[in-house]
Write a protein that holds these residues in place. Sequence first.
Motif, PDB file in Angstrom:
ATOM      1  N   ARG A  51       0.823  -1.209   0.000  1.00  0.00           N
ATOM      2  CA  ARG A  51       0.000   0.000   0.000  1.00  0.00           C
ATOM      3  C   ARG A  51       0.854   1.255   0.000  1.00  0.00           C
ATOM      4  O   ARG A  51       0.371   2.347   0.234  1.00  0.00           O
ATOM      5  CB  ARG A  51      -0.942  -0.034   1.190  1.00  0.00           C
ATOM      6  CG  ARG A  51      -1.884  -1.218   1.083  1.00  0.00           C
ATOM      7  CD  ARG A  51      -2.660  -1.432   2.306  1.00  0.00           C
ATOM      8  NE  ARG A  51      -3.394  -2.691   2.159  1.00  0.00           N
ATOM      9  CZ  ARG A  51      -3.798  -3.406   3.162  1.00  0.00           C
ATOM     10  NH1 ARG A  51      -3.578  -3.021   4.384  1.00  0.00           N
ATOM     11  NH2 ARG A  51      -4.444  -4.525   2.959  1.00  0.00           N
ATOM     12  N   ILE A  52       2.105   1.068  -0.229  1.00  0.00           N
ATOM     13  CA  ILE A  52       3.046   2.179  -0.374  1.00  0.00           C
ATOM     14  C   ILE A  52       3.615   2.088  -1.781  1.00  0.00           C
ATOM     15  O   ILE A  52       4.078   1.029  -2.204  1.00  0.00           O
ATOM     16  CB  ILE A  52       4.179   2.083   0.665  1.00  0.00           C
ATOM     17  CG1 ILE A  52       3.598   2.233   2.073  1.00  0.00           C
ATOM     18  CG2 ILE A  52       5.237   3.131   0.398  1.00  0.00           C
ATOM     19  CD1 ILE A  52       4.603   2.043   3.173  1.00  0.00           C
ATOM     20  N   LYS A  53       3.556   3.185  -2.508  1.00  0.00           N
ATOM     21  CA  LYS A  53       4.089   3.217  -3.868  1.00  0.00           C
ATOM     22  C   LYS A  53       5.350   4.069  -3.888  1.00  0.00           C
ATOM     23  O   LYS A  53       5.372   5.169  -3.342  1.00  0.00           O
ATOM     24  CB  LYS A  53       3.070   3.815  -4.832  1.00  0.00           C
ATOM     25  CG  LYS A  53       1.855   2.963  -5.042  1.00  0.00           C
ATOM     26  CD  LYS A  53       0.948   3.606  -6.063  1.00  0.00           C
ATOM     27  CE  LYS A  53      -0.267   2.753  -6.320  1.00  0.00           C
ATOM     28  NZ  LYS A  53      -1.166   3.378  -7.295  1.00  0.00           N
ATOM     29  N   VAL A  54       6.389   3.555  -4.519  1.00  0.00           N
ATOM     30  CA  VAL A  54       7.636   4.286  -4.681  1.00  0.00           C
ATOM     31  C   VAL A  54       7.974   4.293  -6.163  1.00  0.00           C
ATOM     32  O   VAL A  54       8.030   3.246  -6.791  1.00  0.00           O
ATOM     33  CB  VAL A  54       8.784   3.639  -3.873  1.00  0.00           C
ATOM     34  CG1 VAL A  54      10.080   4.393  -4.093  1.00  0.00           C
ATOM     35  CG2 VAL A  54       8.441   3.582  -2.396  1.00  0.00           C
ATOM     36  N   GLU A  55       8.167   5.497  -6.698  1.00  0.00           N
ATOM     37  CA  GLU A  55       8.511   5.644  -8.115  1.00  0.00           C
ATOM     38  C   GLU A  55       9.746   6.518  -8.243  1.00  0.00           C
ATOM     39  O   GLU A  55       9.920   7.465  -7.476  1.00  0.00           O
ATOM     40  CB  GLU A  55       7.366   6.300  -8.887  1.00  0.00           C
ATOM     41  CG  GLU A  55       6.087   5.521  -8.911  1.00  0.00           C
ATOM     42  CD  GLU A  55       4.964   6.276  -9.606  1.00  0.00           C
ATOM     43  OE1 GLU A  55       5.118   7.481  -9.845  1.00  0.00           O
ATOM     44  OE2 GLU A  55       3.946   5.647  -9.888  1.00  0.00           O
ATOM     45  N   VAL A  62      12.556  10.856  -6.343  1.00  0.00           N
ATOM     46  CA  VAL A  62      11.837   9.692  -5.840  1.00  0.00           C
ATOM     47  C   VAL A  62      10.528  10.174  -5.236  1.00  0.00           C
ATOM     48  O   VAL A  62      10.517  11.064  -4.381  1.00  0.00           O
ATOM     49  CB  VAL A  62      12.675   8.931  -4.784  1.00  0.00           C
ATOM     50  CG1 VAL A  62      11.880   7.790  -4.194  1.00  0.00           C
ATOM     51  CG2 VAL A  62      13.970   8.439  -5.388  1.00  0.00           C
ATOM     52  N   VAL A  63       9.415   9.597  -5.697  1.00  0.00           N
ATOM     53  CA  VAL A  63       8.084   9.970  -5.214  1.00  0.00           C
ATOM     54  C   VAL A  63       7.506   8.794  -4.439  1.00  0.00           C
ATOM     55  O   VAL A  63       7.453   7.679  -4.942  1.00  0.00           O
ATOM     56  CB  VAL A  63       7.143  10.353  -6.387  1.00  0.00           C
ATOM     57  CG1 VAL A  63       5.758  10.705  -5.872  1.00  0.00           C
ATOM     58  CG2 VAL A  63       7.732  11.503  -7.172  1.00  0.00           C
ATOM     59  N   VAL A  64       7.072   9.073  -3.196  1.00  0.00           N
ATOM     60  CA  VAL A  64       6.507   8.049  -2.319  1.00  0.00           C
ATOM     61  C   VAL A  64       5.057   8.416  -2.030  1.00  0.00           C
ATOM     62  O   VAL A  64       4.773   9.524  -1.576  1.00  0.00           O
ATOM     63  CB  VAL A  64       7.293   7.958  -0.990  1.00  0.00           C
ATOM     64  CG1 VAL A  64       6.720   6.868  -0.110  1.00  0.00           C
ATOM     65  CG2 VAL A  64       8.769   7.739  -1.237  1.00  0.00           C
ATOM     66  N   ASP A  65       4.128   7.500  -2.310  1.00  0.00           N
ATOM     67  CA  ASP A  65       2.714   7.668  -1.983  1.00  0.00           C
ATOM     68  C   ASP A  65       2.350   6.664  -0.910  1.00  0.00           C
ATOM     69  O   ASP A  65       2.570   5.458  -1.082  1.00  0.00           O
ATOM     70  CB  ASP A  65       1.828   7.444  -3.219  1.00  0.00           C
ATOM     71  CG  ASP A  65       1.931   8.581  -4.214  1.00  0.00           C
ATOM     72  OD1 ASP A  65       1.639   9.716  -3.813  1.00  0.00           O
ATOM     73  OD2 ASP A  65       2.304   8.326  -5.365  1.00  0.00           O
ATOM     74  N   ILE A  66       1.787   7.163   0.200  1.00  0.00           N
ATOM     75  CA  ILE A  66       1.435   6.311   1.341  1.00  0.00           C
ATOM     76  C   ILE A  66      -0.053   6.486   1.630  1.00  0.00           C
ATOM     77  O   ILE A  66      -0.532   7.609   1.746  1.00  0.00           O
ATOM     78  CB  ILE A  66       2.261   6.689   2.577  1.00  0.00           C
ATOM     79  CG1 ILE A  66       3.751   6.593   2.262  1.00  0.00           C
ATOM     80  CG2 ILE A  66       1.893   5.813   3.771  1.00  0.00           C
ATOM     81  CD1 ILE A  66       4.641   7.179   3.315  1.00  0.00           C
ATOM     82  N   TYR A  67      -0.768   5.374   1.750  1.00  0.00           N
ATOM     83  CA  TYR A  67      -2.204   5.387   2.035  1.00  0.00           C
ATOM     84  C   TYR A  67      -2.411   4.862   3.450  1.00  0.00           C
ATOM     85  O   TYR A  67      -2.051   3.729   3.755  1.00  0.00           O
ATOM     86  CB  TYR A  67      -2.941   4.510   1.015  1.00  0.00           C
ATOM     87  CG  TYR A  67      -2.804   5.041  -0.385  1.00  0.00           C
ATOM     88  CD1 TYR A  67      -3.768   5.889  -0.918  1.00  0.00           C
ATOM     89  CD2 TYR A  67      -1.701   4.718  -1.171  1.00  0.00           C
ATOM     90  CE1 TYR A  67      -3.636   6.394  -2.200  1.00  0.00           C
ATOM     91  CE2 TYR A  67      -1.562   5.225  -2.453  1.00  0.00           C
ATOM     92  CZ  TYR A  67      -2.529   6.057  -2.959  1.00  0.00           C
ATOM     93  OH  TYR A  67      -2.396   6.564  -4.233  1.00  0.00           O
TER      94      TYR A  67
END
Length: 110
Positions: A51-55, A62-67
Amino acid sequence: MVIKLECGDLEVSLKALKKLAYIATLQSYGPVNISSESFFGKLFGEKEEERIKVEEHDSGKVVVDIYIEVEYGVKVTEVAKNIMENVSHVMQNVGGCEDVEVNVHVTGVR
């Protein structure tokens, strides 16, 4: 992601960076659950780590999306700010990322 060192190059996988972001999120104040971003993810029970996206972008950013879900009664902005600071700090100091953007998505309150 490749980090240039004096004695050669060090390649850090996105999976390793995702694990760092996951640990930093769990060590932060406020999140109750790292929740799924989608209905199907909740239905089929994704692992918390997924549920964590790292691009990584071409520019090296580096872009981190955390839900996450937060505890009832806490200031959502303070929790999100704390997670952003912790994840950014860990990604820069442990992961070797120079340019990090952390996005926290609050999906619910428990």
